[in-house]
Scaffold this motif. Sequence first.
Motif, mmCIF file in Angstrom:
data_model
loop_
_atom_site.group_PDB
_atom_site.id
_atom_site.type_symbol
_atom_site.label_atom_id
_atom_site.label_comp_id
_atom_site.label_asym_id
_atom_site.label_seq_id
_atom_site.Cartn_x
_atom_site.Cartn_y
_atom_site.Cartn_z
ATOM 1 N N ILE A 142 0.835 -1.207 0.000
ATOM 2 C CA ILE A 142 0.000 0.000 0.000
ATOM 3 C C ILE A 142 0.871 1.259 0.000
ATOM 4 O O ILE A 142 0.470 2.305 -0.535
ATOM 5 C CB ILE A 142 -0.989 -0.010 1.185
ATOM 6 N N TYR A 143 2.057 1.157 0.567
ATOM 7 C CA TYR A 143 2.986 2.300 0.490
ATOM 8 C C TYR A 143 3.334 2.573 -0.975
ATOM 9 O O TYR A 143 3.320 3.735 -1.420
ATOM 10 C CB TYR A 143 4.259 2.007 1.288
ATOM 11 N N TRP A 144 3.629 1.500 -1.718
ATOM 12 C CA TRP A 144 3.970 1.668 -3.136
ATOM 13 C C TRP A 144 2.803 2.262 -3.908
ATOM 14 O O TRP A 144 2.985 3.227 -4.667
ATOM 15 C CB TRP A 144 4.366 0.309 -3.719
ATOM 16 N N LEU A 145 1.596 1.733 -3.704
ATOM 17 C CA LEU A 145 0.434 2.239 -4.446
ATOM 18 C C LEU A 145 0.145 3.694 -4.091
ATOM 19 O O LEU A 145 -0.121 4.521 -4.975
ATOM 20 C CB LEU A 145 -0.790 1.369 -4.154
ATOM 21 N N ALA A 146 0.208 4.025 -2.794
ATOM 22 C CA ALA A 146 -0.044 5.410 -2.391
ATOM 23 C C ALA A 146 1.009 6.353 -2.958
ATOM 24 O O ALA A 146 0.705 7.490 -3.352
ATOM 25 C CB ALA A 146 -0.080 5.505 -0.865
#
Length: 557
Positions: A142-146
Amino acid sequence: MESTKDRHRLNSHNPSLDNWLRFLIVAVLVIGILFRFANLDRKFYWVDETYTSLRVSGYTEAEMLKEISYQKITSPSDLQKYQQINSEKTVRDTLNSLATEDPQHPPLYYVLARYWAQWFGSSVAAMRSLVAVISLLVFPAIYWLAWELFESSAVAWMAIAIFAISPYHILFAQEARQYSLWTVTTILSTAALLRAMRATDANQNPIWLVYHWTIYAVMTTMGFYTHLLFVCVAAAHAIYVAVIANWRDIKTFIAYYVAALIALIGFRPSLINTVENFPQIRSTTAWLEQTNFLRLVSRWVGSVSIAFFDIGIDGTANATQLALLIPVGMMILALVGYALYYLCRQTPKRVWLIVWLLIATTALFLAVPDIIKGGRRSANPRYLVPCYVGIQLAVAYLLYAKISNYLDNLKQQKLWKIIIVAVFSAGIISGGVSSQADIWWNKGSGWLRTLEVATTINQASNPLIISDTNIVYLMPLSYYLQPKVKLLIEPRCYTSCYKNRELAKKKPQPPQIPGVFTELFLYRPSKALRSAIQQQNYQIDPADTNVELNLWKITTK
């Protein structure tokens, strides 16, 4: 495609995390991780999870039922045999068990669980620990997507905190099913798509473009092999590429459709099996086709609420519980609605569109048939993984944007800081309550009676259970019976009924009850079994004042 100017508009004011918020996020992350591993073996191991163990072990339901009959007395450990791996069965048997009896479940999670069980055993805690570990992958994902969406590490950390303490993600991180893996593949495939599109738009080296699109193809293939409803995520991606590329960016179109085609080709074997066995899938999911519209709407509200707050209130809630749930649910709906609106107003199309599509494709795909024909698929949280990803990303952006916006006055910023603390506190309270519970709403309140049945039977000194109920009730019960309990059973089929007509039509002879047991129990009997026992000069009375337990005591007349 969006211009570079549009992409950097998100970073026009992007300060680092304040110390208080950094500490709060770290604390929430630690608490969320602890909740995922707390009391893994305490929660009720319900029917879906027992079928996970059955598939992972490499057995089929048909094999099990052929070996269990009134001809011999069995024990709980005899049923457990089909829940544990052994050298006689291999990964190929796991794949065969799924293909023949559970074609609606792609095999990726079950293959991973098979190897995990070989290393760590087949206990309840071991089977659930795999999912808990998989759920940790949500945080870097989710860090990557955000980051791909907002180009802000602060928003990414806020998203991590929301996912860490979300009651929904904690709940399914403790269930031996594929939903946490589906969450991970949804996030990673979406992030990979955004990264590949950005690389294509920037005219990177062809080798790097192939690399990025290959990552997307691999993540998408994994998604297809995790859950059939990943098709909704793939549809969201296809629509997104069509809209953002605006039918003019040929390079992006070609790269995307080549990657998507590779993923579909990779998924082809499982897809063919699913299509060929669709009638069987319908027969084993018929329970999802029963509800009314008002009930459906109330379930929709509840489904959104559990992303942030969940104290176990389900359809059996009383007036006091509803008095608490309704205002909280309305506040959460208002927060989510405003977050989605704010996202559209403050971010370029390339950002808000993918978030909206993740929510809309899944919600509409499930809700439209429910509204037209009746059903409750769209209100079953386990099928709404992409919706939760989109909703929680929007809320993460809203919360951080509001406390970091220098245009807002101090009172507004203070209000939004309070809201952040309230959101995190709601998740912590929810996790604290659910971590101490034996059973939760996602398993159905009716399964609590199984624990009561086991307690009643275990209190007997030399008990025998007689039953011809469906095997779905006996497998979970076997986990809570003491070794002294014996069974004289001829279970009915569930997943094997469609292909094995002999099992579906089987009418066994009445059991001959041995006289060596001090207490005889009749569990969920058919009318035919009750009649046959009464004809053998036995009397049948409720074993407990709660007749809903469907447990009866047999005595001689």
